[in-house]
Motif scaffolding. Structure first.
Motif, mmCIF file in Angstrom:
data_model
loop_
_atom_site.group_PDB
_atom_site.id
_atom_site.type_symbol
_atom_site.label_atom_id
_atom_site.label_comp_id
_atom_site.label_asym_id
_atom_site.label_seq_id
_atom_site.Cartn_x
_atom_site.Cartn_y
_atom_site.Cartn_z
ATOM 1 N N ASP A 1 -8.870 -49.100 -66.772
ATOM 2 C CA ASP A 1 -8.882 -47.641 -66.823
ATOM 3 C C ASP A 1 -7.673 -47.051 -67.550
ATOM 4 N N VAL A 2 -6.718 -47.883 -67.941
ATOM 5 C CA VAL A 2 -5.481 -47.363 -68.523
ATOM 6 C C VAL A 2 -5.750 -46.617 -69.825
ATOM 7 N N GLU A 3 -6.700 -47.088 -70.608
ATOM 8 C CA GLU A 3 -7.000 -46.405 -71.872
ATOM 9 C C GLU A 3 -7.532 -45.001 -71.610
ATOM 10 N N ALA B 1 7.578 -54.663 -76.497
ATOM 11 C CA ALA B 1 7.016 -54.996 -75.187
ATOM 12 C C ALA B 1 8.124 -55.125 -74.150
ATOM 13 N N GLU B 2 9.267 -55.633 -74.556
ATOM 14 C CA GLU B 2 10.400 -55.762 -73.633
ATOM 15 C C GLU B 2 10.891 -54.380 -73.190
ATOM 16 N N ASP B 3 10.931 -53.418 -74.098
ATOM 17 C CA ASP B 3 11.320 -52.048 -73.726
ATOM 18 C C ASP B 3 10.385 -51.501 -72.651
ATOM 19 N N ASP C 1 4.001 -50.442 -57.323
ATOM 20 C CA ASP C 1 4.158 -51.878 -57.513
ATOM 21 C C ASP C 1 3.360 -52.401 -58.702
ATOM 22 N N GLN C 2 2.422 -51.615 -59.181
ATOM 23 C CA GLN C 2 1.620 -52.013 -60.337
ATOM 24 C C GLN C 2 2.217 -51.553 -61.664
ATOM 25 N N LEU C 3 3.307 -50.799 -61.642
ATOM 26 C CA LEU C 3 3.841 -50.221 -62.875
ATOM 27 C C LEU C 3 4.128 -51.259 -63.967
ATOM 28 N N ALA D 1 2.492 -53.102 -69.320
ATOM 29 C CA ALA D 1 2.083 -54.163 -70.247
ATOM 30 C C ALA D 1 0.749 -53.818 -70.904
ATOM 31 N N LYS D 2 -0.170 -53.279 -70.118
ATOM 32 C CA LYS D 2 -1.468 -52.890 -70.675
ATOM 33 C C LYS D 2 -1.313 -51.701 -71.616
ATOM 34 N N PHE D 3 -0.478 -50.768 -71.258
ATOM 35 C CA PHE D 3 -0.211 -49.603 -72.105
ATOM 36 C C PHE D 3 0.347 -50.050 -73.451
#
Length: 536
Positions: free
Chosen positions: A313-315, A334-336, A381-383, A388-390
């Motif tokens: 659902d992130v998109e 991705a590290e940022d 806790d899912q952030l 990563a998905k974002f």
């Protein structure tokens, strides 16, 4: 705009189905707004229900959702606003406004500081043709205001402060028939409002706006961003704000939902930091009715505030802000993304969540406190996974814009399956300065587009990157130079120059494909680029 505005055809169909089940339900009057309390006076406290008319039958809720109907219908103690005393020296109304849903009134204090009254109750029917506003569709649109938590905005300041995100500081109050309203009296008296600072102009005394001496609109800021690389957005701070949006389930984050705190830098540039505003769609609860659940399949951006943020659902959750995200986060790795997400997860402690919910009246906490505690903890806790998905979604197809000034774009291999893009400001008589640089990996990225926009730009190809990443060079306005350093003759690649043939100098080998093209309106120059952001 209402959750139903873009689904009118679908509404007509589902309304007919529902009426067959509910008979007179569809003919019921539109939900009532807050009831006018009797015998109110300045500086008093009254019991007010934000929207008693949103209470519905069990059958109706089965089809159109339970939403936050109980919270809307429950009376709570509310302070009565006296515009003469609500801030030292009082407030004077100066301008009516608002969107299709929210009724706003701008006010100013004796020092010229601006505030805004925003109606707690909403009415999206004004987005409909007049003939539909009082009909079945209009009543359904009004009823779906119950998807919004009437008191959700008031828990945000404590959470945002802990997360390092700028925020307004809304105060709940009831505005009676105050004579200070003057010509606005008829339209704005006797309603429940939130009163908050208006993020604009000199906010050097407001800590939650970064104490910026110049807060500006998105239209002004994006106009500056495409005019010159001397203006730039603090990308990590913006990312922090965007992850905070996702945590709250706030999917309506288009460009007009932001203001920008500006800060001068030692090199005479300007740095912008994001100020989110308007939390009307945070904590959205839409899919708990049969028909609203079906509509949610069609309108995937209508994301409900669940215990878990599904990565699928992130998109949809970020669709409204996608043009901004693609532009403003383009140089972050991705590290940022992971560093910001980990920092936020650690900052948003259980104690912070507990304290934020304590601002609610006891009556509201009894209805929503336990639910919100569980959901906010779980979503926090899912952030890292959400971040990563974002990143994955934004990294897939990348667009890197220049400005109306000259830039130098450098493209070069950075290892197997990798390409490095560096962009420099290249104004005459000034030393080139790096605007941004990022290494892209074919594992994440399938295409990169570079837009020169205005100015006499230089596109410099130093070697040929891996062919797994397609790279498009769009010259834009100006007389540009596109050159390849010591071009190999046969190396496989997927670089294409889209040449508008307006006086460019092209010095590339046969390995680079050159195509003549007519630039689209949103590719050609800075004004066109603003079209992507609905700001021109």
């Amino acid at each position: 705009m209402s959750v139903f505005c873009s689904s009118q055809r679908f509404q007509v169909l589902t309304t007919g189905v529902l009426c067959a089940f509910l008979n007179s339900s569809c003919a019921s009057p539109a939900p009532k707004t807050a009831v006018v309390p009797p015998n109110i006076g300045p500086d008093s406290v009254v019991q007010v229900a934000a929207g008693p008319g949103y209470a519905r039958s069990r059958t109706y809720k089965f089809f159109w959702g339970r939403h936050y109907r109980k919270e809307w219908a429950t009376p709570v103690p509310v302070r009565v606003f006296n515009l003469s005393t609500v801030v030292p020296g009082g407030l004077t109304p100066v301008q009516a406004g608002g969107s299709f849903q929210t009724k706003n009134l701008r006010l100013v204090d004796r020092n010229g500081v601006e505030y805004v009254l925003r109606s707690v109750d909403k009415d999206a029917t004004k987005a409909l043709p007049v003939r539909l506003q009082d009909g079945v569709i209009g009543r359904l649109m009004k009823d779906q205001t119950s998807v919004i938590h009437p008191y959700g905005a008031f828990i945000v300041p404590v959470l945002a402060n802990a997360a390092g995100v700028y925020h307004t500081n809304p105060i709940l109050g009831y505005l009676g028939d105050d004579p200070v309203l003057g010509k606005f009296r008829q339209d704005y008296a006797n309603a429940l409002y939130l009163l908050e600072e208006r993020p604009d102009g000199d906010q050097s005394t407001v800590r939650s706006f970064g104490q910026s001496a110049k807060v500006q609109s998105s239209r002004k800021v994006f106009t500056n961003l495409v005019a010159s690389a001397r203006y730039h957005v603090d990308a990590r701070q913006y990312l922090r704000s965007r992850l905070f949006d996702m945590w709250l389930g706030d999917w309506s984050r288009r460009e007009d939902q932001w203001r920008w705190a500006s800060f001068p830098t030692p090199d005479s540039s300007t740095r912008y930091q994001a100020i989110p505003r308007d939390r009307d769609h945070a904590f959205f609860k839409f899919d708990d009715g049969l028909l609203t659940h079906i509509i949610g399949w069609v309108k995937t951006n209508y994301q409900s505030f669940h215990k878990n943020i599904r990565l699928a659902d992130v998109e949809g959750l970020n669709r409204a802000a996608r043009p901004m995200d693609k532009s403003l986060l383009v140089y972050l790795s991705a590290e940022d993304f992971q560093q910001v997400a980990d920092s936020m997860r650690q900052s948003l402690t259980n104690d912070v969540i507990r304290r934020s919910l304590q601002v609610w009246p006891p009556e509201v906490y009894a209805l929503s406190g336990e639910e919100f505690t569980e959901k906010l903890r779980s979503r926090r806790d899912q952030l890292p996974a959400v971040a990563a998905k974002f990143y994955e979604l934004l990294a897939r197809d990348v667009e890197i814009p220049g400005t109306e000034e000259p830039e130098r774009f450098v493209i070069e291999p950075a290892g197997v399956g990798q390409v490095r893009i560096s962009v420099y400001r290249a104004v005459q008589k000034q030393a080139p300065t790096l605007i941004g640089q990022r290494v892209f990996n074919a594992h994440d990225t399938r295409s990169i587009k570079l837009f020169g926009l205005g100015g006499n730009d230089v596109f410099e190809i130093n070697g040929l990157p891996d062919a797994r990443i397609a790279i498009g060079l769009y010259d834009g306005a100006g007389q540009d130079t596109i050159r390849q350093q010591t071009p190999p003759a046969t190396t496989s690649n997927r670089i294409t120059l889209y040449n508008s043939n307006d006086g460019n100098t092209v010095e590339v080998g046969k390995a680079i494909q050159v195509k003549d093209y007519q630039p689209a309106a949103n590719e050609f120059d800075g004004t066109g680029w603003l079209l992507r952001h609905r700001l021109y």
